[in-house]
Structure formats: structure tokens, C-alpha cells
Design a protein around this motif. Structure first.
Motif, PDB file in Angstrom:
ATOM      1  N   UNK A 262       0.941  -1.101  -0.041  1.00 22.36           N
ATOM      2  CA  UNK A 262       0.091   0.055   0.143  1.00 22.36           C
ATOM      3  C   UNK A 262       0.883   1.351  -0.018  1.00 22.36           C
ATOM      4  N   UNK A 263       2.033   1.050  -0.030  1.00 25.45           N
ATOM      5  CA  UNK A 263       3.034   2.328   0.101  1.00 25.45           C
ATOM      6  C   UNK A 263       4.227   2.252  -0.881  1.00 25.45           C
ATOM      7  N   UNK A 264       3.903   2.184  -1.969  1.00 27.19           N
ATOM      8  CA  UNK A 264       4.798   2.122  -3.379  1.00 27.19           C
ATOM      9  C   UNK A 264       6.006   2.995  -2.943  1.00 27.19           C
ATOM     10  N   UNK A 265       5.511   4.254  -2.809  1.00 27.23           N
ATOM     11  CA  UNK A 265       6.334   5.339  -3.036  1.00 27.23           C
ATOM     12  C   UNK A 265       6.926   5.894  -1.620  1.00 27.23           C
ATOM     13  N   UNK A 266       6.721   4.997  -0.495  1.00 25.69           N
ATOM     14  CA  UNK A 266       7.251   5.166   0.889  1.00 25.69           C
ATOM     15  C   UNK A 266       8.644   4.848   0.830  1.00 25.69           C
ATOM     16  N   UNK A 267       9.482   5.679   1.689  1.00 26.87           N
ATOM     17  CA  UNK A 267      10.771   5.260   1.989  1.00 26.87           C
ATOM     18  C   UNK A 267      10.832   4.111   3.197  1.00 26.87           C
ATOM     19  N   UNK A 268      11.387   2.958   2.764  1.00 26.79           N
ATOM     20  CA  UNK A 268      10.981   2.063   3.784  1.00 26.79           C
ATOM     21  C   UNK A 268      11.907   1.979   4.988  1.00 26.79           C
ATOM     22  N   UNK A 269      13.290   2.236   4.796  1.00 26.76           N
ATOM     23  CA  UNK A 269      14.020   2.139   5.896  1.00 26.76           C
ATOM     24  C   UNK A 269      15.110   3.290   5.897  1.00 26.76           C
ATOM     25  N   UNK A 270      15.363   3.850   6.966  1.00 29.28           N
ATOM     26  CA  UNK A 270      16.461   4.866   6.946  1.00 29.28           C
ATOM     27  C   UNK A 270      16.344   6.094   6.313  1.00 29.28           C
ATOM     28  N   UNK A 271      15.069   6.758   6.260  1.00 31.33           N
ATOM     29  CA  UNK A 271      14.666   8.005   5.262  1.00 31.33           C
ATOM     30  C   UNK A 271      15.785   9.162   5.335  1.00 31.33           C
ATOM     31  N   UNK A 272      16.126   9.432   6.431  1.00 32.43           N
ATOM     32  CA  UNK A 272      17.209  10.268   6.679  1.00 32.43           C
ATOM     33  C   UNK A 272      18.426   9.921   6.022  1.00 32.43           C
ATOM     34  N   UNK A 273      18.731   9.096   6.373  1.00 34.40           N
ATOM     35  CA  UNK A 273      19.993   8.090   5.553  1.00 34.40           C
ATOM     36  C   UNK A 273      19.858   8.287   4.054  1.00 34.40           C
ATOM     37  N   UNK A 274      18.759   7.793   3.631  1.00 32.55           N
ATOM     38  CA  UNK A 274      18.731   7.948   2.054  1.00 32.55           C
ATOM     39  C   UNK A 274      18.681   9.359   1.424  1.00 32.55           C
ATOM     40  N   UNK A 275      18.263  10.588   2.269  1.00 26.97           N
ATOM     41  CA  UNK A 275      18.164  11.617   1.870  1.00 26.97           C
ATOM     42  C   UNK A 275      20.015  12.027   1.546  1.00 26.97           C
ATOM     43  N   UNK A 276      20.662  11.543   2.587  1.00 32.80           N
ATOM     44  CA  UNK A 276      22.206  11.904   2.510  1.00 32.80           C
ATOM     45  C   UNK A 276      22.696  11.209   1.165  1.00 32.80           C
ATOM     46  N   UNK A 277      22.445   9.972   1.031  1.00 37.54           N
ATOM     47  CA  UNK A 277      22.688   9.349  -0.143  1.00 37.54           C
ATOM     48  C   UNK A 277      22.337  10.096  -1.319  1.00 37.54           C
ATOM     49  N   UNK A 278      21.170  10.561  -1.693  1.00 35.99           N
ATOM     50  CA  UNK A 278      20.680  11.425  -2.828  1.00 35.99           C
ATOM     51  C   UNK A 278      21.663  12.571  -2.643  1.00 35.99           C
ATOM     52  N   UNK A 279      21.640  13.190  -1.559  1.00 35.26           N
ATOM     53  CA  UNK A 279      22.698  14.418  -1.644  1.00 35.26           C
ATOM     54  C   UNK A 279      24.013  14.403  -2.342  1.00 35.26           C
ATOM     55  N   UNK A 280      24.539  13.123  -1.875  1.00 33.87           N
ATOM     56  CA  UNK A 280      25.917  12.795  -2.376  1.00 33.87           C
ATOM     57  C   UNK A 280      26.024  12.391  -3.750  1.00 33.87           C
ATOM     58  N   UNK A 281      25.053  11.753  -4.207  1.00 35.06           N
ATOM     59  CA  UNK A 281      24.958  11.265  -5.590  1.00 35.06           C
ATOM     60  C   UNK A 281      24.770  12.519  -6.678  1.00 35.06           C
ATOM     61  N   UNK A 282      24.259  13.626  -6.248  1.00 31.55           N
ATOM     62  CA  UNK A 282      24.002  14.790  -6.724  1.00 31.55           C
ATOM     63  C   UNK A 282      25.042  15.689  -6.387  1.00 31.55           C
TER      64      UNK A 282
END
Length: 694
Positions: A262-282
Motif C-alpha cells: 500500500x506504500x509503493x512510493x514510501x521510503x522503507x528504511x532509514x529515510x534520513x540516511x537515504x536523503x544523505x545518499x541522494x545528496x551525495x549522488x548529486x
């Protein structure tokens, strides 16, 4: 009998000839048009097959921890990884002549045209799989003649430049299955929590029926209608010989477990961590955000989902009855891998990452940098200084600074460095700071990884300048790993949709500290958990959590009016915790939460791991000292503490303050004599070795 005159005969023959000539001309024009159309399609070249695909983030165990979904949730998979039942069901219901035509089924088209003329609508379609794929890639779904023409051109281009398997693969990866799921893999994930390779025939036939009307035939919205469509698919498979009629009936009756996500677009684990990953990639790797959002990347990270879950659990358990905010970072000090990150109490309420974006005053958590600098300049764990109320004068007498201890409690006597760090004595720290010079603390902190602005002022030793949680936590790595500076690592590699490795990040490790002094520093930070270092005026700062820790640990706490910290480690795991309010000071009793979260998380995180000691360098020796004056302890000393020293810097004098009886004096003299004799023997050994040339 009808008589045809010569004139009539000639006229009729001429008409037939004209008709034949017209037919030939029309045929030539038609053939020319076909050739021209094919030439035009060929000259256009292969159409690009770029489509949006969901980017997936993986944890250190290769499990999915999150996705980047913008409009379309799609995971592209090769045809040979799709269950054959899906392929057979799709061909049977959508385009049974798929492998025998060249993009168009003219019989179906003719039948559909007749029905549309009879009904006066354009409702009846006859699109092949190739035409549908072309529409998915390049066109809208509007039922107009212009769109049909463009669809035909794109279909020709696909057929002339790609194999049937490539077209079928593209179709199955782009068709819409409802509820935001594009492509068979996303659909299998959504409806059944499976991969497309794992579906059985009953599940496959259910999914294959959905694209005809993704909302109308959705088993989530209308199960009975979806079952009716599934029956059509199974019967078509039976007609084409893929299954028998009896099997079609059996698969129709087979129960379906629609364990949909029911939550395909949700961030599953460690949303703050994933934000950091996104920032590193960009920011660091310069990837276009559009590629990250919809490029179908596979981003492999260092996050440990199990540790992340435990970190979030203990944060919630400890702070659930409070209004406090928090940040937690867990790092493997051996390589810098960030294993868990909590940036706040609730990501949905606040995406502000307090672990990386906030800057807070660390308080006494700054002292290990000061004391490492002191060790480099001749201090040892046994170095004594007096702790008493003191006003410090600096800047050529123009400025004064008068720090105080917690609750204004002072030893009013000597204490060693070992005891001062365990009690977090501010006077000892300030005397050390003044003795070394203010620049030594800033230099050491920067060497260990502190990049925030530090000012060479007295209060810097007491942690008044703000730093980041990740920043200061990672800077403790060199104490935990034998003197190596490590860069925090979030990403191990990034793979594009074609399997090409775009980024591969190895650990960055650099030896920056003396391994011997790093071990001594670790031993000093173990002192906050040693009750033997408590005094009548103050307890060791780790007293409240000693019962929660059941393995060798080292660390340092820190407290200011608005911030509570605990940073500590084992050989395998380094963790830093900050607790406070985004705005405002701590209230009474709120200063212990950081320690409790740290201790409970650490024990839980390492519950199934070995209880490892910190590796001791060969050039480090142990000595039992009196922690008040730093001299070697005797049996008469009421308090004894084992400290570690770089060989040759350990104390050699015995404490005589507590020797009051002739027996104690005699025993102390004997021990001192033994030490002196041992020194002579070592000196003689060195002389013999030198003389013999070894």
C-alpha cells in the motif's frame, strides 16, 4: 439473345483496359507508398527506448531499503527473468500472432474498422503488442486518427530495428498495471509481493488481464470483475495450447494471496540516511537528479537494516513520553561505513536531518581531542593537576575566564588525567588547554575530521562551539581503530539499468595518530565506566548506564544547557547520540536520555557479536596507579586503577601517602628495591647488547 455491336464491344473493352490500367497505377502507387513508408521508417532509425524506471536503494545485506518513484513505479527486468507463464498469457490474450506478423494484424484491423463503422465510434481497437509498446513509449492514449497514424509509424520503426523478443520485453516492462505500477516486475511486487520470475500461472493470468482496464480490472478495487477477466486470459491460453481446459479451470479456482503493497512510493528504511545518499549522488558525484529519480539505478549503500530498526526502536522507546528531539549515527570505525542514522523523531513531520544538518555544542565530548593533544605533548594518564575553583587570565591579562564544575563540586586536591576524564572535570581540562596553547586543540580536532569553524578561545575545551553529530562521531573513529582517520561512507556502488557500474566507492582510510597513544586514549575513555575512579565530590559520568553495558566500551559524554551527548565505541561499532530541543534548553532530568539510548542500542546492536577487547599495541604497558596522585599504588592505597602507558612513560614512584605502619613501609621499600634492581638489569642488558653489536 443480346446482340453486342462492334461499337459497344470496343467501348466495353476500352473500359476494361482503363480499369486495368487504373488498378495497375493504383497498385504501383500503393506499392510505392509502402516502399516509401518503409524507407521513411528505416531512415528514421531505431526509436529511443528510454523510459522512466524506479531507482532502488539497497542496504548492506542487499535488501531493498527504499525507492525513488516519480509518477511511475517501474523496475526493468530482462525477458529471460520473466516467468514464461506471463509471456504465454500476454501473447494469448493480447496478440496471438505476435511472432508471425510485422507489427500489424490486418485481419483484426479490418474487423475493428467494420465494427467501428457500424457503431459509428472508434471504441473497437485492434492494436498489436508492437503498437501498444509504441503508444506506451511515445504517444498518448487518445483515440484519434492522428494518434493511430503516428502509432503505425513508430510500430514500423520498432519492427524494423528491434527483434520480437526485444519488443516483447519492452512491452512487459512499460505496460500499466494500475495503482502506480508500470511493468510486470512492479506489478508483481505490488499485488503479490513477489518478483515476476516467482509468479505462478494463476497469479500471472490475473496480472495479464489488468492492462485492458487498469482500474476496471484491478483485483484490489473489484475482485469479481478481475476474476472474470482472469477467466478470459486462462481460456485464451487454453485455446492457444499453453495449458489444457482443465488446467485453466484449476488455475481459475486457485486461491490468490493479494498481499499488496500500500506504500509503493514510501521510503522503507532509514529515510534520513537515504536523503544523505541522494545528496551525495548529486553534489559529490554530479549525477543529474532526473537520472536518480527515474533512471532505474541500483544504489548499494552501507546501511544495515537491522541496526537501523534497532536504533529507531530505542529512540522511540526512550523518548516517547517527551518532547525531545534526537540524532543518532552508528559507524563501523574500521572502514567508516555508516550503519544506521536517525535524524529526528519523525521523518514525516520533519525532514530536517539533525545528524548531518544541525550544529550543536558538544560540551565535554570535545575533551578527547584536547587530551590526545596533551598525550602528544608529554602528558600521561598519571599526570596530576589540582582541581579547584580557578579564574584563568589570558590575552596578556586583559581577559579572564572562570569555568565551573558540575554542581560547583571540586576535588580541591590533585587528580590524574585518568580520573579527570572519567569525572569530566572542567578545571583539569582548562588547565591543560592553557598549558598546551589554544591552537593545539583546534589543530588536533581538525586533524581528526572536525570541519566546523572552531575558535581558539578558552571555552572551546568545554565544547562551546557547535559541530555536527555525524562529524564529531566519526572523528572518534581514530581512537577506536588504532589511529586511522576514516571518511564516512554511505554508498558502495551505483549500477545503471544496463548493469554498468557508474560509481564504486572503496573505504578511505589514513593513519593519522600514533597507535600507542590512540590505545591510551581509548583506555582513558573506558574510565567513565570504572567506579574505582569515582570520588567523594563526584561520580564517574557513566555510572547511570554501567549496568546496561556488558562488554568492553570506551566513550565520552557531554552536556550543555541545551544539549546532551554520548559518543562511545567498541572495536566493531562507534555510535554517537545527541538529545535536546530544536529550540530551548534541557529541563531537569533530560540530560540522561542520550546515554540510555546509546547504551541500549549498543548492546542490542552487538547482542550476537563477540565481546572483543581493544587490540593493545606491543609498546603499551599496564601499571596500577593511585588515580589521585598518579603514583604506583601500594596495597595501602584505598583506590587503585590500572592504566596503560606508552612503554617508558609509566610512573616509577610508589604512593606513600597511605603508608602508616612499619609493615607497610617495609613492604613498599621492598617493592621499590625490586623495581630499582629490575632497572639495573635492563640497563645491563642494553649495555651487553650494545657491546656485542646486536
Amino acid at each position: 439473345m443480346e446482340v453486342i455491336t462492334r461499337k459497344q464491344y470496343r467501348r466495353k473493352v476500352g473500359l476494361i483496359r482503363k480499369l486495368i490500367r487504373l488498378t495497375l497505377v493504383l497498385g504501383i502507387l500503393l506499392m510505392g507508398s509502402v516502399v516509401g513508408l518503409l524507407t521513411y521508417a528505416k531512415m528514421q532509425g531505431p526509436p529511443p527506448l528510454q523510459v522512466q524506471q524506479t531507482t532502488v536503494f539497497y542496504g548492506s545485506d542487499d535488501s531493498v531499503i527504499g525507492q525513488r518513484i516519480v509518477g511511475q513505479n517501474r523496475h526493468w527486468i530482462p525477458l529471460d527473468e520473466i516467468n514464461p507463464a506471463i509471456i504465454e498469457a500476454t501473447i494469448a490474450i493480447e496478440d496471438r500472432k505476435f511472432y508471425r506478423h510485422y507489427g500489424f494484424d490486418f485481419i483484426r484491423i479490418g474487423s475493428a474498422v467494420l465494427k467501428n463503422i457500424q457503431q459509428g465510434t472508434k471504441a473497437q481497437g485492434a492494436s498489436t503488442i508492437t503498437q501498444q509498446y509504441a503508444r506506451n513509449l511515445f504517444l498518448s492514449h487518445a483515440k484519434t486518427w492522428q494518434r493511430k497514424w503516428n502509432e503505425a509509424i513508430y510500430a514500423l520503426r520498432l519492427e524494423m530495428n528491434y527483434s520480437k523478443d526485444e519488443i516483447l520485453e519492452g512491452y512487459l516492462n512499460t505496460i500499466y498495471y494500475g495503482h502506480g505500477a508500470y511493468g510486470i516486475e512492479a506489478a508483481a511486487n505490488y499485488y503479490f509481493q513477489k518478483s515476476a520470475s516467482e509468479l505462478d500461472i494463476a497469479e500471472a493470468s490475473m496480472l495479464v488481464g489488468i492492462p485492458k482496464g487498469p482500474l476496471y480490472y484491478s483485483p484490489i478495487r473489484n475482485y469479481d470483475r478481475a476474476k472474470s477477466r482472469q477467466s478470459q486470459v486462462l481460456n485464451a491460453m487454453a485455446t492457444e495450447g499453453y495449458i489444457t481446459a482443465q488446467e485453466a479451470d484449476d488455475f481459475y479456482r486457485a486461491p490468490l494471496d493479494l498481499d499488496h503493497d500500500t506504500s509503493l512510493s514510501s521510503l522503507v528504511t532509514g529515510p534520513y540516511f537515504q536523503d544523505v545518499v541522494y545528496q551525495i549522488l548529486t553534489d559529490e558525484y554530479g549525477l543529474d537528479p532526473q537520472i536518480i529519480e527515474a533512471g532505474g539505478l541500483q544504489v548499494y549503500t552501507t546501511l544495515d537494516p537491522d541496526l537501523q530498526e534497532k536504533a529507531e526502536k530505542w529512540v522511540e522507546d526512550e523518548l516517547k513520553a517527551t518532547e525531545l528531539q534526537t540524532a543518532l549515527v552508528a559507524i563501523d570505525p574500521r572502514n567508516g561505513d555508516v550503519k544506521a542514522m536517525v535524524g529526528g523523531r519523525n521523518y514525516l513531520e520533519s525532514q530536517f536531518n539533525r545528524a548531518t544538518q544541525a550544529r550543536r555544542a558538544p560540551g565535554s565530548a570535545m575533551k578527547p581531542f584536547l587530551y590526545y593533544a596533551a598525550l602528544e605533548h608529554g602528558f600521561t594518564p598519571a599526570t596530576p593537576l589540582t582541581s579547584e575553583e580557578t579564574t584563568f587570565v589570558y590575552d596578556d591579562g586583559r581577559e579572564t575566564y572562570a569555568p565551573s564544575n558540575f554542581n560547583n563540586q571540586y576535588a580541591n586536591d590533585f587528580m590524574t588525567l585518568a580520573k579527570a576524564i572519567a569525572l569530566s572535570d572542567n578545571i583539569y581540562a582548562m588547565k591543560t588547554h592553557f598549558f598546551l596553547g589554544f591552537d593545539q586543540l583546534t589543530t588536533t580536532a581538525k586533524r581528526l575530521g572536525i570541519e566546523s569553524t572552531l575558535t581558539e578561545i578558552p571555552s572551546l575545551a568545554l565544547g562551546t562551539k557547535r559541530v555536527g553529530v555525524l562529524e564529531i562521531t566519526n572523528s572518534y573513529s581514530a581512537f577506536a581503530n588504532g589511529g586511522k582517520k576514516v571518511e564516512p561512507r554511505f554508498i558502495t556502488k551505483v549500477v545503471d539499468r544496463h548493469g554498468n557500474i557508474l560509481i564504486e566507492q572503496e573505504p578511505v582510510v589514513e593513519q593519522i595518530l600514533d597507535p600507542n597513544l590512540a590505545y591510551v586514549m581509548t583506555d582513558l575513555m573506558k574510565g567513565m565506566f570504572d567506579l574505582n575512579l569515582s570520588s567523594s565530590h563526584s561520580e564517574v559520568t557513566g555510572r547511570s548506564i554501567i549496568h546496561l553495558v556488558n562488554r568492553p566500551v570506551a566513550g565520552k559524554s557531554g552536556t550543555t544547557a541545551s544539549d546532551s551527548w554520548m559518543i562511545g565505541y567498541t572495536p566493531q561499532l562507534l555510535t554517537g547520540v545527541w538529545v535536546g530541543h530544536d529550540q530551548g534548553n534541557l529541563q531537569r532530568g533530560e540530560g540522561q536520555y542520550a546515554k540510555r539510548i546509546w547504551a541500549k542500542f549498543l548492546e542490542d546492536a552487538l547482542a550476537d557479536k563477540l565481546k572483543l577487547p581493544f587490540p593493545k599495541p606491543a609498546n603499551v604497558v599496564a601499571a596500577t596507579i593511585n588515580p589521585d596522585n598518579g603514583r604506583l599504588a601500594t596495597d595501602a592505597c584505598p583506590v587503585q586503577h590500572v592504566s596503560y602507558f606508552v612503554a617508558g612513560t609509566e610512573p616509577v614512584e610508589y604512593c606513600q601517602e597511605h603508608i602508616n605502619t612499619p609493615e607497610s613501609i617495609s613492604k613498599a621499600k621492598e617493592e621499590i628495591a625490586e623495581i630499582e634492581e629490575a632497572k639495573k638489569e635492563k640497563l645491563l642488558d642494553r649495555f651487553i647488547k650494545w657491546f656485542s653489536g646486536h
